[in-house]
Design a protein around this motif. Structure first.
Motif, PDB file in Angstrom:
ATOM      1  N   ARG A  59      42.307 159.377  33.681  1.00 25.62           N
ATOM      2  CA  ARG A  59      41.751 158.711  32.469  1.00 25.62           C
ATOM      3  C   ARG A  59      42.526 157.237  32.553  1.00 25.62           C
ATOM      4  O   ARG A  59      43.472 156.950  32.922  1.00 25.62           O
ATOM      5  CB  ARG A  59      42.199 159.368  31.175  1.00 25.62           C
ATOM      6  CG  ARG A  59      41.525 160.880  31.097  1.00 25.62           C
ATOM      7  CD  ARG A  59      41.734 161.302  29.656  1.00 25.62           C
ATOM      8  NE  ARG A  59      40.978 160.608  28.639  1.00 25.62           N
ATOM      9  CZ  ARG A  59      39.754 160.829  28.141  1.00 25.62           C
ATOM     10  NH1 ARG A  59      39.177 161.923  28.626  1.00 25.62           N
ATOM     11  NH2 ARG A  59      39.282 160.090  27.476  1.00 25.62           N
ATOM     12  N   ARG A  60      41.670 156.222  31.836  1.00 19.10           N
ATOM     13  CA  ARG A  60      42.084 155.093  31.637  1.00 19.10           C
ATOM     14  C   ARG A  60      42.655 154.628  30.299  1.00 19.10           C
ATOM     15  O   ARG A  60      43.007 153.481  30.122  1.00 19.10           O
ATOM     16  CB  ARG A  60      40.997 154.154  32.264  1.00 19.10           C
ATOM     17  CG  ARG A  60      40.686 154.353  33.678  1.00 19.10           C
ATOM     18  CD  ARG A  60      39.253 153.522  34.124  1.00 19.10           C
ATOM     19  NE  ARG A  60      38.969 153.953  35.343  1.00 19.10           N
ATOM     20  CZ  ARG A  60      39.295 153.204  36.383  1.00 19.10           C
ATOM     21  NH1 ARG A  60      40.127 151.959  36.241  1.00 19.10           N
ATOM     22  NH2 ARG A  60      38.855 153.410  37.726  1.00 19.10           N
ATOM     23  N   ASP A  61      42.170 155.387  29.311  1.00 21.53           N
ATOM     24  CA  ASP A  61      42.473 155.136  27.979  1.00 21.53           C
ATOM     25  C   ASP A  61      43.806 155.972  27.431  1.00 21.53           C
ATOM     26  O   ASP A  61      43.866 156.079  26.024  1.00 21.53           O
ATOM     27  CB  ASP A  61      41.437 155.568  27.139  1.00 21.53           C
ATOM     28  CG  ASP A  61      40.856 156.963  27.425  1.00 21.53           C
ATOM     29  OD1 ASP A  61      41.566 157.700  28.376  1.00 21.53           O
ATOM     30  OD2 ASP A  61      40.180 157.406  26.577  1.00 21.53           O
ATOM     31  N   ASP A  72      49.007 155.625  33.967  1.00 24.42           N
ATOM     32  CA  ASP A  72      48.185 155.501  35.386  1.00 24.42           C
ATOM     33  C   ASP A  72      48.559 156.364  36.360  1.00 24.42           C
ATOM     34  O   ASP A  72      49.400 157.331  35.986  1.00 24.42           O
ATOM     35  CB  ASP A  72      47.965 153.815  35.540  1.00 24.42           C
ATOM     36  CG  ASP A  72      49.580 153.486  35.753  1.00 24.42           C
ATOM     37  OD1 ASP A  72      50.570 154.223  35.898  1.00 24.42           O
ATOM     38  OD2 ASP A  72      49.652 152.166  35.972  1.00 24.42           O
ATOM     39  N   GLU A 111      40.260 162.802  34.697  1.00 28.23           N
ATOM     40  CA  GLU A 111      38.782 162.259  34.338  1.00 28.23           C
ATOM     41  C   GLU A 111      37.938 163.356  34.820  1.00 28.23           C
ATOM     42  O   GLU A 111      36.587 163.357  34.096  1.00 28.23           O
ATOM     43  CB  GLU A 111      38.653 160.839  34.771  1.00 28.23           C
ATOM     44  CG  GLU A 111      37.317 160.199  34.011  1.00 28.23           C
ATOM     45  CD  GLU A 111      37.140 158.595  34.544  1.00 28.23           C
ATOM     46  OE1 GLU A 111      37.239 157.941  33.853  1.00 28.23           O
ATOM     47  OE2 GLU A 111      37.248 158.510  35.739  1.00 28.23           O
ATOM     48  N   ARG A 164      51.389 152.200  29.588  1.00 26.39           N
ATOM     49  CA  ARG A 164      50.178 152.799  29.628  1.00 26.39           C
ATOM     50  C   ARG A 164      50.213 153.692  30.899  1.00 26.39           C
ATOM     51  O   ARG A 164      50.986 153.755  31.716  1.00 26.39           O
ATOM     52  CB  ARG A 164      49.325 151.536  30.251  1.00 26.39           C
ATOM     53  CG  ARG A 164      47.898 152.129  30.731  1.00 26.39           C
ATOM     54  CD  ARG A 164      47.100 150.881  30.939  1.00 26.39           C
ATOM     55  NE  ARG A 164      46.758 150.158  29.546  1.00 26.39           N
ATOM     56  CZ  ARG A 164      46.266 150.492  28.432  1.00 26.39           C
ATOM     57  NH1 ARG A 164      45.162 151.499  28.637  1.00 26.39           N
ATOM     58  NH2 ARG A 164      45.787 150.040  27.357  1.00 26.39           N
ATOM     59  N   ASP A 173      44.820 152.539  40.896  1.00 21.65           N
ATOM     60  CA  ASP A 173      45.641 152.503  39.555  1.00 21.65           C
ATOM     61  C   ASP A 173      45.380 153.775  38.929  1.00 21.65           C
ATOM     62  O   ASP A 173      46.371 154.074  38.214  1.00 21.65           O
ATOM     63  CB  ASP A 173      44.858 151.045  38.915  1.00 21.65           C
ATOM     64  CG  ASP A 173      45.437 149.750  39.146  1.00 21.65           C
ATOM     65  OD1 ASP A 173      46.280 149.842  39.913  1.00 21.65           O
ATOM     66  OD2 ASP A 173      44.847 148.973  38.901  1.00 21.65           O
ATOM     67  N   HIS A 174      44.260 154.313  39.070  1.00 20.06           N
ATOM     68  CA  HIS A 174      43.555 155.604  38.423  1.00 20.06           C
ATOM     69  C   HIS A 174      43.298 156.667  39.232  1.00 20.06           C
ATOM     70  O   HIS A 174      42.445 157.369  38.721  1.00 20.06           O
ATOM     71  CB  HIS A 174      42.767 155.388  37.114  1.00 20.06           C
ATOM     72  CG  HIS A 174      43.223 154.559  36.081  1.00 20.06           C
ATOM     73  ND1 HIS A 174      43.505 153.005  36.123  1.00 20.06           N
ATOM     74  CD2 HIS A 174      44.181 154.735  35.053  1.00 20.06           C
ATOM     75  CE1 HIS A 174      44.021 152.495  35.035  1.00 20.06           C
ATOM     76  NE2 HIS A 174      44.250 153.650  34.305  1.00 20.06           N
ATOM     77  N   GLN A 175      43.823 156.620  40.552  1.00 21.21           N
ATOM     78  CA  GLN A 175      43.684 157.752  41.357  1.00 21.21           C
ATOM     79  C   GLN A 175      44.680 158.169  42.126  1.00 21.21           C
ATOM     80  O   GLN A 175      45.482 157.339  42.820  1.00 21.21           O
ATOM     81  CB  GLN A 175      42.359 157.022  42.456  1.00 21.21           C
ATOM     82  CG  GLN A 175      41.883 158.172  43.331  1.00 21.21           C
ATOM     83  CD  GLN A 175      40.998 157.485  44.287  1.00 21.21           C
ATOM     84  OE1 GLN A 175      41.280 157.044  45.196  1.00 21.21           O
ATOM     85  NE2 GLN A 175      39.672 157.728  43.773  1.00 21.21           N
ATOM     86  N   TRP A 196      44.855 159.144  22.796  1.00 22.27           N
ATOM     87  CA  TRP A 196      43.651 159.089  23.281  1.00 22.27           C
ATOM     88  C   TRP A 196      42.459 160.239  23.105  1.00 22.27           C
ATOM     89  O   TRP A 196      41.185 159.902  23.094  1.00 22.27           O
ATOM     90  CB  TRP A 196      43.649 159.035  24.899  1.00 22.27           C
ATOM     91  CG  TRP A 196      44.119 160.575  25.473  1.00 22.27           C
ATOM     92  CD1 TRP A 196      45.660 160.995  25.604  1.00 22.27           C
ATOM     93  CD2 TRP A 196      43.453 161.703  25.632  1.00 22.27           C
ATOM     94  NE1 TRP A 196      45.341 162.300  25.916  1.00 22.27           N
ATOM     95  CE2 TRP A 196      44.399 162.696  25.979  1.00 22.27           C
ATOM     96  CE3 TRP A 196      42.006 162.017  25.587  1.00 22.27           C
ATOM     97  CZ2 TRP A 196      43.790 164.007  26.626  1.00 22.27           C
ATOM     98  CZ3 TRP A 196      41.506 163.043  26.290  1.00 22.27           C
ATOM     99  CH2 TRP A 196      42.466 164.032  26.780  1.00 22.27           C
TER     100      TRP A 196
END
Length: 529
Positions: free
Chosen positions: A101-103, A113, A84, A111, A146-148, A214
């Motif tokens: 990114r989360r999308d 992550d 991100e 997903r 979750d996203h790190q 995405w």
């Protein structure tokens, strides 16, 4: 090689091309269906696993099926992709935090992550065959949120940012690869890229746009990637319009030049990527006669790169006197000495050769790589012209897979090879050729230098390599230049030329483009409206 020989070669290629033209049409007609674009190249793809991928064709395909954490634009700037934002490096340089990114979804709908990215990186560290890509820098991979993602390093590394652009580190779906955590998955790929793979064989792959991608969707309705067995078939298929785009690897030099000329005349479009592939010669330095560094230096002085560039590639491959492409930050373009047959003769004479007792060196070239034989013949002719009483090159063509398999066994006194770094940083060129975990004097007993077939090292070289990767800016450049100077004196490698990737397309398409890592941007290929 004499000009007459080149003209005879061209005449033979024209006749041979006529004979194979209909074969190339037959080979392509069933493949181009619907509105998908057809992209052609040479060389089969035997494995799609990013933990094993090493060929240009495979990396090019994976760049369309997956996403790296970061990429490089045409100016060499780091661009977040699955990340991100830019990586956050701790003050001691040993911890790297990457926000994700989360999308993003994988092609199987799961997903993306931090857990998925950690799964892929740990898998690569565990089973990856390309150990030089990471080089022992990543000590552990942790999930902070979750996203790190957090990378713990074994040492500070300024080249880590480049490493994070490597296609080999593109994430794969933990669900799809659950049964392949400890082994390779050759015939399938489930990533996050703009295309999903819907059909695969060694010589044909079908790519369809991934509807839940995405990022920006592909500019075309899909691609058929095909390989043909020889250069003339590829050339004929492009000229006949049976394929839309042709990639340059494994195209004969005469045909490469002809396509370049057609593009200059407006009959085709030509795209040129960053020059990141080096052609070089490896010399076996741990046994006689090339154990003597003066003899290796004599060989380095005997080669006229400018003449080879013009005779073999019509100047499309540029002369190179460095192991690192000059376009990559920190590279130095003139560490190796220029052509000097007088100095070469003096070294050979001092070693007891010349005057009816020439040094005889077997020179191995890859028989299935068109440019190799031309290079070997041209260098052999230069030596015969300039140093016939001192040096004789005895040519031997061997299929490339055999060379790669036997290289680390010390099977070749002198062998012609090429290299394209897994990411655009000096580290990706120097480490695979020079790093040594067990040096003994000027011999590497274990490490990449022995795997590369030179078995050369020297006191303090490994420490200098490690130190250079902790530095930045001008200080790092000076250290890299020092490494190249030391390596040029050791003369276990002789850089010859620098090659930029090329692609040719029909004029019915928009101009193709390469990214900063030398990958053709397949998702941007589109027909003119």
């Amino acid at each position: 090689m004499k000009i007459a020989d080149r003209q005879l070669t061209r005449s033979w290629l024209v006749a041979f091309g006529t004979a194979l033209f209909s074969l190339s049409q037959l080979g392509c007609q069933p493949i181009a269906t619907g509105n998908r674009l057809t992209v052609a190249s040479a060389g089969k793809i035997s494995s799609l696993d990013p933990a094993q991928a090493s060929t240009v064709n495979t990396i090019q395909l994976l760049s369309a099926l997956g996403d790296p954490l970061y990429s490089l634009d045409g100016n060499g700037e780091l661009i977040p992709r699955l990340a991100e934002a830019s990586p956050i490096v701790s003050p001691d340089g040993l911890t790297v935090t990457i926000p994700l990114r989360r999308d993003v979804l994988f092609h199987d709908g799961t997903r993306f992550d931090a857990e998925a990215m950690a799964f892929s990186l740990r898998r690569f560290l565990e089973i990856g065959t390309l150990s030089y890509v990471v080089g022992g820098r990543i000590r552990s991979v942790e999930v902070a949120a979750d996203h790190q993602l957090v990378l713990r390093l074994s040492r500070p590394s300024t080249s880590l940012e480049g490493l994070l652009t490597s296609v080999n580190l593109t994430p794969v779906s933990p669900t799809a690869y659950a049964q392949h955590r400890d082994g390779f998955l050759h015939d399938r790929f489930v990533g996050t890229g703009p295309y999903r793979l819907t059909d695969f064989s060694e010589h044909q792959q079908r790519l369809e746009p991934f509807e839940q991608y995405w990022g920006e969707p592909p500019a075309n309705p899909g691609l058929d990637l095909i390989t043909l067995s020889n250069s003339t078939a590829l050339y004929g298929a492009l000229r006949s319009g049976e394929v839309d785009v042709l990639l340059s690897p494994s195209i004969d030099e005469d045909q490469r030049h002809a396509l370049h000329e057609k593009a200059q005349e407006g009959q085709l479009l030509e795209a040129i990527g960053p020059a990141t592939e080096i052609g070089y010669i490896t010399l076996l330095s741990n046994v006689s006669p090339l154990k003597d560094p003066l003899l290796r230096q004599a060989l380095a002085l005997s080669i006229n790169r400018q003449e080879i560039s013009e005779r073999v590639s019509y100047g499309l491959r540029r002369p190179l006197r460095s192991l690192v492409p000059p376009s990559i930050s920190g590279a130095r373009s003139s560490s190796w000495p220029a052509h000097d047959p007088t100095a070469a003769r003096a070294l050979l004479n001092a070693a007891g050769f010349c005057s009816g007792q020439p040094l005889r060196i077997p020179l191995t070239f890859r028989s299935n790589v068109p440019a190799d034989k031309l290079l070997a013949l041209t260098w052999q002719a230069q030596v015969k012209r300039d140093l016939s009483d001192c040096l004789v090159l005895e040519l031997d063509g061997v299929e490339s897979t055999t060379i790669y398999r036997q290289l680390g066994e010390g099977a070749f006194k002198a062998v012609m090879l090429d290299w394209r770094g897994s990411y655009p940083d000096p580290e990706a060129y120097l480490t695979p050729l020079l790093s040594c975990s067990s040096p003994q004097g000027d011999v590497c007993l274990e490490g990449e230098a022995s795997i590369s077939g030179s078995f050369w090292s020297t006191k303090g070289l490994q420490e200098t390599l490690n130190r250079s990767d902790r530095l930045r800016g001008a200080e790092r450049n000076r250290e890299l230049q020092r490494i190249e100077t030391i390596t040029a004196k050791g003369a276990a490698y002789i850089p010859v030329w620098l090659e930029a990737p090329r692609a040719w397309s029909q004029t019915s398409l928009e101009q193709p483009r390469f990214d900063g890592s030398g990958h053709l941007l397949l998702a941007q290929l589109r027909e003119l409206s």
